[in-house]
Design an enzyme around this catalytic site. Sequence first.
Site, PDB file in Angstrom:
ATOM      1  N   SER A  17     -55.808  -8.597 -57.336  1.00 16.52           N
ATOM      2  CA  SER A  17     -54.813  -9.255 -58.230  1.00 16.52           C
ATOM      3  C   SER A  17     -54.741 -10.540 -57.439  1.00 16.52           C
ATOM      4  O   SER A  17     -55.034 -10.584 -56.325  1.00 16.52           O
ATOM      5  CB  SER A  17     -53.655  -8.616 -58.163  1.00 16.52           C
TER       6      SER A  17
ATOM      7  N   TYR B 228     -46.835  -5.514 -52.921  1.00 16.16           N
ATOM      8  CA  TYR B 228     -48.169  -5.419 -53.887  1.00 16.16           C
ATOM      9  C   TYR B 228     -48.985  -6.345 -53.668  1.00 16.16           C
ATOM     10  O   TYR B 228     -50.296  -6.206 -53.415  1.00 16.16           O
ATOM     11  CB  TYR B 228     -47.670  -5.496 -55.337  1.00 16.16           C
ATOM     12  N   ALA B 229     -48.561  -7.818 -53.339  1.00 11.77           N
ATOM     13  CA  ALA B 229     -49.439  -8.780 -52.933  1.00 11.77           C
ATOM     14  C   ALA B 229     -50.488  -8.448 -51.740  1.00 11.77           C
ATOM     15  O   ALA B 229     -51.618  -8.498 -51.440  1.00 11.77           O
ATOM     16  CB  ALA B 229     -48.910 -10.092 -52.650  1.00 11.77           C
ATOM     17  N   ALA B 230     -49.670  -7.747 -50.595  1.00  8.15           N
ATOM     18  CA  ALA B 230     -50.328  -7.513 -49.453  1.00  8.15           C
ATOM     19  C   ALA B 230     -51.304  -6.274 -49.851  1.00  8.15           C
ATOM     20  O   ALA B 230     -52.454  -6.208 -49.303  1.00  8.15           O
ATOM     21  CB  ALA B 230     -49.357  -6.882 -48.493  1.00  8.15           C
TER      22      ALA B 230
ATOM     23  N   LYS C 232     -53.055  -5.866 -52.684  1.00 16.46           N
ATOM     24  CA  LYS C 232     -53.806  -6.414 -53.431  1.00 16.46           C
ATOM     25  C   LYS C 232     -54.902  -7.367 -52.558  1.00 16.46           C
ATOM     26  O   LYS C 232     -56.129  -7.554 -52.647  1.00 16.46           O
ATOM     27  CB  LYS C 232     -53.566  -7.071 -54.441  1.00 16.46           C
TER      28      LYS C 232
END
Length: 249
Positions: free
Chosen positions: A141, A154-156, A158
């Site tokens: 992402s 979530y960012a970590a 992805k």
Amino acid sequence: MRCDGKVALVVGAGSGIGASTAEVFHANGATVAVADINLAGAQDTAGRLVEAGAKSSAFAVDITRRDQTEDLVRDVLAEYGRIDILVSTVGWSDTTFLVDEDEAYWRRIIDINLMGSIFLCRAVLDHMIERRSGSIVLTSSDAGKVGTMGETVYAAAKAGVIGFVKSLAREVARHQLRINAISPGPTDTPLIRAQTDQRVIEKMVRAVPLKRMGQPVEQASALVFLASDAASYITGQTVSVSGGLTMTS
């Protein structure tokens, strides 16, 4: 993007981008094994492929369980004899703030979005290395590239997928394997419609230079391209398919 004679295993193919990916692989000549935690969804996708004249089977898998990913690969090999392509479109998150989340939520996010990809790749690597042939495409992402408010863990996770793709691609290049990923932007799937308020969707669309949401088939086409021999000199890359929402090097 022809994949004639190849066997593609598509994980997360019970709906949305994964289902479209299975269909695009079939349209380009691949035999497609369909897997999802939702077996009914996987069976529905496989059924549509069979109706279209394909050979396809559905498999249940929870990619957060290493034993289940190993069983999946074993079962697909038993039925089809080979796996030329592995694609995972699995991903999940909610929109909350870190201070409001608990450890169980963090671990679920990491297990689904990062560890599942690691388990799948490890399960199929021995087979691909032995054959000195194979292509893997994962789903990251742009949250992992630029960050996003309300999806910190979530960012970590992805971002971890992006690093994993780069590093694994370096490790297995000597075996003639390729590892890539896509980073989908806002895409009109049942999941985003179920989880996201219409006003939020409209706000996302305004932020996209192309001024619309993507369609699952547009993500699927990028996945199949990267998996195919048309992308034979591409490895270690994460391609944003986001209508220009993020433009990063």
